[in-house]
Design a protein around this motif. Structure first.
Motif, PDB file in Angstrom:
ATOM      1  N   SER A   1     -70.942  97.454  72.170  1.00 38.65           N
ATOM      2  CA  SER A   1     -72.168  96.990  71.513  1.00 38.65           C
ATOM      3  C   SER A   1     -72.703  98.091  70.614  1.00 38.65           C
ATOM      4  CB  SER A   1     -73.227  96.594  72.547  1.00 38.65           C
ATOM      5  OG  SER A   1     -73.632  97.710  73.316  1.00 38.65           O
TER       6      SER A   1
ATOM      7  N   GLU B   1     -78.736  91.356  76.522  1.00 38.44           N
ATOM      8  CA  GLU B   1     -77.809  90.230  76.555  1.00 38.44           C
ATOM      9  C   GLU B   1     -76.372  90.615  76.890  1.00 38.44           C
ATOM     10  OE1 GLU B   1     -78.485  90.992  72.014  1.00 38.44           O
ATOM     11  OE2 GLU B   1     -79.640  91.115  73.884  1.00 38.44           O
ATOM     12  N   ILE B   2     -76.025  91.907  76.786  1.00 37.54           N
ATOM     13  CA  ILE B   2     -74.641  92.268  77.132  1.00 37.54           C
ATOM     14  C   ILE B   2     -74.481  92.594  78.610  1.00 37.54           C
ATOM     15  CG2 ILE B   2     -74.293  93.191  74.804  1.00 37.54           C
ATOM     16  CD1 ILE B   2     -73.900  95.964  76.313  1.00 37.54           C
TER      17      ILE B   2
ATOM     18  N   ASP C   1     -64.684  92.441  73.422  1.00 42.79           N
ATOM     19  CA  ASP C   1     -65.910  91.649  73.299  1.00 42.79           C
ATOM     20  C   ASP C   1     -66.920  92.546  72.590  1.00 42.79           C
ATOM     21  OD1 ASP C   1     -68.480  90.510  73.733  1.00 42.79           O
ATOM     22  OD2 ASP C   1     -67.696  89.379  75.425  1.00 42.79           O
ATOM     23  N   TYR C   2     -67.161  92.261  71.307  1.00 43.61           N
ATOM     24  CA  TYR C   2     -67.986  93.139  70.472  1.00 43.61           C
ATOM     25  C   TYR C   2     -69.297  92.456  70.136  1.00 43.61           C
ATOM     26  CZ  TYR C   2     -69.403  95.859  66.320  1.00 43.61           C
ATOM     27  OH  TYR C   2     -70.095  96.615  65.411  1.00 43.61           O
ATOM     28  N   THR C   3     -70.409  93.176  70.342  1.00 47.35           N
ATOM     29  CA  THR C   3     -71.734  92.644  70.053  1.00 47.35           C
ATOM     30  C   THR C   3     -72.469  93.589  69.114  1.00 47.35           C
ATOM     31  OG1 THR C   3     -71.914  91.561  72.216  1.00 47.35           O
ATOM     32  CG2 THR C   3     -73.962  91.959  71.015  1.00 47.35           C
ATOM     33  N   GLU C   4     -72.823  93.075  67.924  1.00 49.01           N
ATOM     34  CA  GLU C   4     -73.783  93.755  67.064  1.00 49.01           C
ATOM     35  C   GLU C   4     -75.123  93.076  67.273  1.00 49.01           C
ATOM     36  OE1 GLU C   4     -72.992  94.109  62.909  1.00 49.01           O
ATOM     37  OE2 GLU C   4     -71.132  95.244  63.205  1.00 49.01           O
ATOM     38  N   PHE C   5     -76.179  93.868  67.349  1.00 40.32           N
ATOM     39  CA  PHE C   5     -77.490  93.282  67.617  1.00 40.32           C
ATOM     40  C   PHE C   5     -78.535  93.923  66.710  1.00 40.32           C
ATOM     41  CE2 PHE C   5     -76.922  96.933  70.352  1.00 40.32           C
ATOM     42  CZ  PHE C   5     -78.156  97.571  70.361  1.00 40.32           C
TER      43      PHE C   5
ATOM     44  N   LYS D   1     -71.999  90.872  80.767  1.00 38.87           N
ATOM     45  CA  LYS D   1     -70.608  91.085  80.383  1.00 38.87           C
ATOM     46  C   LYS D   1     -70.038  92.403  80.938  1.00 38.87           C
ATOM     47  CE  LYS D   1     -71.392  88.897  75.852  1.00 38.87           C
ATOM     48  NZ  LYS D   1     -71.283  89.108  74.384  1.00 38.87           N
TER      49      LYS D   1
END
Length: 241
Positions: free
Chosen positions: A193, A234-235, A221-225, A238
């Protein structure tokens, strides 16, 4: 702390560690080691344990959480309090920020990373044996500098790859050394993230790290926020999966 879970401290090798352990009647089936960032206290990530516990699905393998404290006391070096895994050249960082030239970090091998990695490996080896947990049941991760250390330890440290790597607000460093070991990421689960408004490690540094992960045989599983240098809530579900 989650009901009936236990908190304790123990020094393993050269590092003090905080533990969050399952209730006494439950034997841990996996190991989660999380490393804090530069300038944070050794307990900085301990608060993640409770929401991670709450996110466990029914029948999931029960973890033991370990939060090592970095070896360098920044206060002893005349800097604001907190700890570090390796020293940072603050003047150089200010120069990189002023010129927006963080690409210069990509292939740097920070002085002190080898020592920090060795200390972390020593902890993991002790705990793998203590709890009779295979490396495939190891989750290793961290935030910021701790994410870089966790990645380096996954690629250049432990005897076998872990089951999962967590890289929260990290950056690509040691590029040529990491590329040489990228095959170790085969089938590895990676949760990454990074905040688009990160004022410490700009989003591009996280995107370079993501590109490195994408070039490997890992499952990412990549999250940009929308946010700064932090861990998005939210991560959290995960992180253990």
């Amino acid at each position: 702390m989650a009901r009936h879970w236990n908190f304790q401290r123990e020094k393993i090798g050269e590092l003090n560690c905080a533990f969050v352990l399952p209730p006494d009647s439950i034997t841990p089936e996996r190991l989660c080691v999380l490393c804090h960032g530069f300038g944070a206290s050794g307990d900085d990530l301990v608060s993640l344990a409770e929401p991670m516990i709450q996110s466990l699905s029914k029948g999931a393998k029960v973890p033991v959480f370990v939060f090592p404290e970095a070896p360098i006391d920044l206060a002893s070096q005349g800097m604001p309090g907190g700890r570090a895994w390796w020293p940072l050249n603050m003047a150089r960082l200010m120069q990189l920020a002023a010129t927006n030239d963080f690409g210069a970090m990509r292939n740097e091998v920070p002085p002190g990373i080898d020592s920090a990695r060795s200390m972390l490996v020593a902890i993991i080896e002790v705990l793998i044996e203590r709890y009779a947990i295979g490396y495939e049941q190891l989750t290793i991760g961290g935030f910021s500098q701790g994410a870089m250390l966790a990645t380096d330890t996954t690629l250049r440290g432990i005897k076998e790859p872990p089951g999962k790597l967590l890289a929260m607000s990290g950056a690509l460093i040691c590029e040529s050394l990491w590329n040489a070991q990228a095959s170790r990421l085969k089938n590895l689960e990676i949760v990454q993230s990074h905040g688009r408004q990160d004022s410490i490690l700009p989003i591009q540094t996280g995107r370079w790290l993501h590109e490195f992960f994408q070039s490997s045989p890992a499952k990412i599983d990549y999250t940009e926020f929308d946010g700064d240098h932090t861990i998005p809530y939210e991560i959290i579900p995960k992180l253990l999966g």
